[in-house]
Write an enzyme that holds these catalytic residues in place. Structure first.
Site, PDB file in Angstrom:
ATOM      1  CG  LEU A 279      35.556  19.130  18.973  1.00  0.00           C
ATOM      2  CD1 LEU A 279      36.807  18.960  18.125  1.00  0.00           C
ATOM      3  CD2 LEU A 279      34.937  20.498  18.738  1.00  0.00           C
ATOM      4  CB  THR A 280      28.836  16.620  18.787  1.00  0.00           C
ATOM      5  OG1 THR A 280      28.647  16.831  20.181  1.00  0.00           O
ATOM      6  CG2 THR A 280      27.798  15.627  18.301  1.00  0.00           C
ATOM      7  CD  GLN A 333      31.017  17.918  27.051  1.00  0.00           C
ATOM      8  OE1 GLN A 333      30.542  17.708  25.948  1.00  0.00           O
ATOM      9  NE2 GLN A 333      31.609  19.070  27.371  1.00  0.00           N
ATOM     10  CB  CYS A 365      25.539  21.797  24.370  1.00  0.00           C
ATOM     11  SG  CYS A 365      24.961  21.287  22.726  1.00  0.00           S
ATOM     12  CE  LYS A 405      33.996  23.484  26.070  1.00  0.00           C
ATOM     13  NZ  LYS A 405      32.937  24.169  25.338  1.00  0.00           N
ATOM     14  CG  HIS A 436      32.699  28.878  24.134  1.00  0.00           C
ATOM     15  ND1 HIS A 436      32.461  27.882  23.215  1.00  0.00           N
ATOM     16  CD2 HIS A 436      32.876  30.007  23.421  1.00  0.00           C
ATOM     17  CE1 HIS A 436      32.484  28.403  21.997  1.00  0.00           C
ATOM     18  NE2 HIS A 436      32.730  29.690  22.112  1.00  0.00           N
ATOM     19  CG  ASP A 486      36.971  33.178  18.206  1.00  0.00           C
ATOM     20  OD1 ASP A 486      36.374  32.258  17.642  1.00  0.00           O
ATOM     21  OD2 ASP A 486      36.483  34.298  18.404  1.00  0.00           O
ATOM     22  NE  ARG A 509      34.879  27.966  15.671  1.00  0.00           N
ATOM     23  CZ  ARG A 509      34.640  29.240  15.374  1.00  0.00           C
ATOM     24  NH1 ARG A 509      34.133  29.554  14.202  1.00  0.00           N
ATOM     25  NH2 ARG A 509      34.931  30.199  16.232  1.00  0.00           N
TER      26      ARG A 509
END
Length: 639
Positions: A279-280, A333, A365, A405, A436, A486, A509
């Site tokens: 997570l950036t 990463q 990304c 990823k 993802h 999700d 998230r």
């Protein structure tokens, strides 16, 4: 469902359930996208929380909050308009005097130095101490910031002008409380001067360069053959085709054989692992350390760009740093578009870091800045380039396994991940693949496609079965397949890992909004965390942040800023005790609501000024110099 009681002194009293509830007009609670909050907790039914730009968690702030150049088009996901620069305090103590017992000689001389050399003068103008014990002193037994510490009174004796040190705690801290993966200063200098030894990378790059040439030659030969089939076979054409074929043979003859072998890699075990996504900005070291205390098995660094790494940029080399508690289970990463940069970055990470469990290539990304540079999800449109990059990483990462990823594809209704992953498995050794369940074009506008994730998982599972049945290979290590997207509840997590072909789930998230999600996964039930318990998590994050960035004015400013970034996600959590139905949905937006006590209401506030108030509970009063601009233009509820 269990409920954690909120019994600590000082908490606001829960509103009486016997009191007459006022009639509140509310929206349809079972309408799609609307969070079903009980009527007694709704403040304004016609107000719905604004949508969130969740691209920020996957690539925001790559420019460090600098002001944008003149550009008519809005650059999505870059946070160009955020001014995060902090004002510097005018009166500063020279760093040579932070420990009055052991002063050092100032290189500028007392008269020419811009900073204060009079300790009494500095202390007289220093802001009032933050209440409590210095988190750094408590953890390490001493405070490296010395007189600059904002908690100075907890470890400084004014009468003797000495800093206090706890020798026993210092010994304990050496064993279990330190950060790893720091590059040596002399090696950083070699990178900056372009004198670092990349001899191994040079050999591999030379070999992979020939792969690029060969791909071009094959394409030329195919074009020549197509032209030959379409046109008449006249003598001139025959000569041209023969010449093209001879050139192709010549190029193939100059093919450089691989001078390396992929070394023995560390073994990954990701079956049912509880994984926090890279997570950036918000996936910083203090946050990851907090998640380890809350049950995470695997964490990742924020996305590092290869070219700044090779230029020895301080901000980029801060990203692979990890707390010792993260290892094993810590991945670094990287994002790149060039195989030479991937090769050299893999080599320098292998040589300069000591606690890395895997090296992950970002092919997912979505932000425009990286996509236009051919990085991130752009690699999915260039499979040959991606494979060359993975090959380079594998060759130079030593015993660190390589993982990747990616997303379902780059465009809506055109999933390409299945075919791409099949090719990756055939042509490369990757220890794990994470998918993802959205395309780049989708961003976060629709729910993740777990049906497609499961379909791709079966492809990986079949590949692993064929690998096991192959008697000619000694490599029995499976390629792990991880789903992502999700996952907000323990039910989401268990439904995913119980799908054939899916080994584990990466949570992004869901772990930001609800950091205790892995506790729910272990207990397999919803946990109605009290406001006090949630506040204690923020206290822990605050302490870790101060340990990481320092207890002086600058460190406190950084800790406050990143705590506000964290709160920009945690405030979105809706306590399950005020919901009419379960499960909660990550993309459901609530009407304006109030909590079961004042603290719960404060923790759910979307106003960034309230986030700053929360930081003041742990970091002291935010001075006029502190500046924080939210990611979203408006944190108020829309009417």
């Amino acid at each position: 469902m269990t409920t954690s009681p909120d019994k600590r002194p000082g908490d606001a009293i829960e509103p009486s359930t016997e009191a007459k509830k006022p009639h509140v007009e509310r929206p349809d609670h079972f309408a799609k996208g609307i969070a079903p909050i009980k009527p007694e907790f709704i403040v304004q039914a016609t107000s719905i929380a604004p949508s969130y730009d969740d691209d920020e968690a996957e690539g925001g702030d790559r420019d460090g909050g600098q002001k944008p150049k003149a550009d008519k088009k809005r650059k999505r996901g870059q946070n160009k308009n955020r001014d995060l620069r902090q004002q510097v305090k005018e009166v500063r103590l020279c760093s040579t005097l932070i420990d009055p017992e052991n002063p050092r000689e100032c290189q500028f001389g007392g008269d020419k130095c811009r900073n204060v050399h009079n300790i009494e003068e500095y202390l007289a103008g220093k802001p009032e101490d933050v209440e409590g014990v210095c988190p750094v002193f408590k953890a390490l037994g001493y405070c490296p910031c010395g007189l600059k510490c904002r908690w100075l009174g907890s470890h400084y004796n004014k009468e003797t002008n000495r800093l206090v040190k706890d020798l026993e705690q210092m010994e304990r801290a050496k064993k279990d409380n330190f950060e790893v993966n720091k590059i040596k200063p002399e090696n950083k200098s070699m990178l900056q001067k372009k004198k670092y030894d990349f001899s191994h990378s040079d050999e591999v790059i030379k070999y992979i360069d020939t792969l690029v040439q060969n791909e071009e030659n094959i394409l030329k030969a195919k074009e020549a053959k197509d032209a030959k089939d379409a046109e008449e076979k006249d003598d001139k054409k025959d000569e041209e085709n023969a010449s093209a074929q001879e050139q192709t043979k010549s190029n193939m003859a100059s093919y450089v054989e691989a001078t390396y072998k992929v070394g023995e890699k560390k073994k990954l075990y990701l079956k049912n692992a509880k994984i926090v996504s890279p997570l950036t900005t918000v996936g910083n070291l203090p946050y990851r350390r907090l998640m380890k205390t809350l049950g995470a098995d695997v964490t990742y660094s924020e996305m590092a760009l290869t070219v700044p790494l090779l230029q020895a940029t301080n901000s980029e080399w801060a990203l692979p740093k990890a707390h010792i508690s993260e290892y094993p289970g810590f991945g670094v990463q990287i994002a790149t578009s060039k195989h030479w940069a991937a090769a050299k970055s893999a080599e320098v990470i292998y040589k300069e870091t000591t606690h890395v469990s895997e090296l992950n290539l970002n092919c997912g990304c979505p932000i425009d800045l990286l996509y236009r540079q051919g990085q991130g999800s752009a690699l999915m449109d260039q499979p040959a380039r991606m494979l060359r990059i993975l090959k380079a990483m594998n060759a130079l990462s030593g015993d660190i396994p390589v993982t990747v990823k990616m997303r379902t594809g780059t465009r809506d209704n055109k999933n390409t991940a299945k075919a791409l992953i099949d090719r990756v498995l055939r042509e490369n050794d990757v220890a794990a693949i994470t998918l993802h369940g959205r395309s780049r074009q989708q961003r976060y506008t629709r729910e993740a496609d777990w049906a497609y994730i499961g379909e791709v998982g079966k492809t990986v599972e079949e590949w692993n079965h064929r690998k096991e049945d192959n008697k000619d290979t000694t490599d029995t290590q499976p390629t792990w397949f991880v789903g992502n997207g999700d996952v907000y509840t323990h039910e989401d997590w268990h439904n995913a890992v119980n799908t054939p072909g899916i080994d584990s789930v990466m949570v992004a998230r869901g772990a930001l909004i609800k950091p205790w999600i892995f506790e729910e996964v272990d207990s397999q039930q919803y946990l109605d965390k009290s406001a006090t318990e949630r506040l204690e998590m923020l206290r822990t994050f605050s302490n870790y942040a101060i340990e990481h960035w320092g207890s002086d004015e600058y460190g406190v400013g950084l800790a406050r800023r990143f705590m506000c970034e964290f709160l920009s996600f945690t405030h979105r959590y809706i306590p399950i005790g005020i919901l009419e139905r379960l499960p909660p949905k990550i993309n459901e937006r609530p009407p304006k609501w109030k909590g079961r006590n004042e603290l719960e209401t404060l923790l759910g506030s979307g106003d960034y000024k309230d986030w700053i108030k929360i930081t003041e509970m742990f970091l002291g009063k935010a001075g006029d110099g502190f500046n924080f601009t939210p990611k979203h233009k408006s944190n108020a509820y829309e009417s």
